[in-house]
Design an enzyme around this catalytic site. Structure first.
Site, PDB file in Angstrom:
ATOM      1  N   LEU A 205      56.598  30.706  13.109  1.00  0.00           N
ATOM      2  CA  LEU A 205      56.675  29.451  12.354  1.00  0.00           C
ATOM      3  C   LEU A 205      57.134  29.637  10.916  1.00  0.00           C
ATOM      4  CD1 LEU A 205      53.400  27.760  13.629  1.00  0.00           C
ATOM      5  CD2 LEU A 205      55.732  27.066  14.150  1.00  0.00           C
ATOM      6  N   ARG A 206      57.462  30.871  10.545  1.00  0.00           N
ATOM      7  CA  ARG A 206      57.889  31.088   9.164  1.00  0.00           C
ATOM      8  C   ARG A 206      59.160  30.297   8.843  1.00  0.00           C
ATOM      9  NH1 ARG A 206      57.437  36.361   8.858  1.00  0.00           N
ATOM     10  NH2 ARG A 206      55.448  36.391   7.724  1.00  0.00           N
TER      11      ARG A 206
END
Length: 358
Positions: A274-275
């Site tokens: 999810l970065r």
């Protein structure tokens, strides 16, 4: 000429030609260092280091008082003064390839603490870069663990050193700029993912643009002071725009609909974790602030995606990093069609009845 307390003797940022995407990525990180830095990939002679050095002069002046270092041990907490910056100018710190861990993060003098009761901390490059730019040329040639240290500090804004029950902690908020020539080796995907933005740079192919680059460089080398003076107004305008965008950034709103667009794009682009979603959110907000707006638009998300996603996409062996623009537009179109499609009331009633039956 002076800018932000620094005597300008180097090539002006606004005088660069043909590298607009790189300049935008650098300026966005200047506004919001929490984006996580910029990785500039490209061949030699494409103004990578010139742009990094020029950016530091645009940053707001560093505090004359420096900052505090918190030293903790069993004996308690001690506050030390951090390094000061000459003339209050935003620092530009270059990390040499052979730098040791202690040179980067700082050194705790354990012997002095144990034998003489004096707790001493020698600040490293991360402390000296606070409030400015930390530049790493050929970052792909650094040991992986050292790149990890840099990225940790860039993301958190804090540097902590621990040894034998003694720890030192100090702020380390800086713009991280890494450059590399892919011909000399790649970074591991895990490290690529941790750079906030990435851009590919190449020499211009248009003869007219190349001529303008050469003409400006020759003029700069012939009379640096006169050349710098030509761009004084543009440099000052950029510096003020960074200050105003930083002040505006906390007021920028990103709607739930655009957040859904961001997650749709990231999920459809083949990125891990999810970065990318978080960085795309921050970058779109920063773009809006840079342009003086308090509302993020679809175009902000589109432009941010071109800086956030290319180096994070899963690739086949020997496949070059990049982002398919047509694929990006299709993902945006898919989301817009789905969002604009009216939901049939009878379908909603049927869905509710089905849920009750279950």
């Amino acid at each position: 000429m002076e800018l932000n307390g620094r005597q300008r003797t180097h090539y002006p940022f606004s005088a660069l030609v043909g590298q607009e995407e790189m300049q935008l990525a650098l300026l966005l990180n200047a506004v919001n260092p929490a984006i996580g830095g910029v990785l500039i990939r490209g061949e030699k002679g494409t103004a990578k280091s010139t742009a990094a050095r020029a950016l530091a002069a645009l940053l707001p002046p560093a505090s004359q008082d420096g900052f505090q270092i918190e030293l903790r041990s069993e004996q308690g907490v001690e506050i030390l003064a951090g390094p000061t910056v000459a003339n209050g100018a935003a620092p530009f710190v270059e990390l040499p390839l052979g730098a040791s861990d202690d040179r980067v993060v700082g050194t705790l003098d354990i012997e002095a603490a144990l034998q003489h009761g004096r707790r001493r901390f020698e600040p490293g490059l991360l402390a000296r870069a606070h409030g400015g730019v930390l530049y790493v040329d050929e970052v792909n040639l650094l040991p992986d663990h050292l790149v990890d240290l840099l990225l940790d500090a860039a993301a958190s804004g804090v540097n902590t050193v621990e040894r034998e029950g003694i720890s030192a902690c100090h702020p380390a908020r800086f713009v991280l700029i890494g450059t590399m020539n892919p011909e000399e080796g790649e970074l591991r995907p895990q490290l690529l993912d941790r750079f906030g933005l990435a851009v590919e740079v190449a020499g211009p192919t248009d003869p007219a643009v190349r001529a303008q680059v050469v003409r400006r460089r020759i003029a700069y080398e012939a009379d640096p002071a006169a050349f710098v003076a030509q761009f004084a107004a543009e440099e000052e305008a950029l510096a003020q725009k960074i200050v105003h965008a930083r002040a505006l950034l906390p007021q920028v709103a990103l709607s739930d609909g655009l957040l859904e667009l961001i997650t749709h794009i990231c999920a459809g682009s083949g990125v891990d974790g999810l970065r990318a979603d978080i960085t795309l959110y921050k970058t779109a907000q920063t773009l809006a602030a840079w342009e003086g707006r308090t509302q993020v638009t679809v175009d902000d998300v589109r432009r941010a995606a071109r800086l956030v996603l290319p180096h994070r996409r899963r690739r086949q062996p020997f496949e070059e990093p990049g982002l398919d623009q047509q694929e990006l537009e299709e993902l945006i179109q898919q989301h817009q069609e789905r969002s604009s499609r009216p939901r049939n009331r009878e379908q909603e009633s049927g869905d509710n009845a089905d849920q009750e039956d279950e």
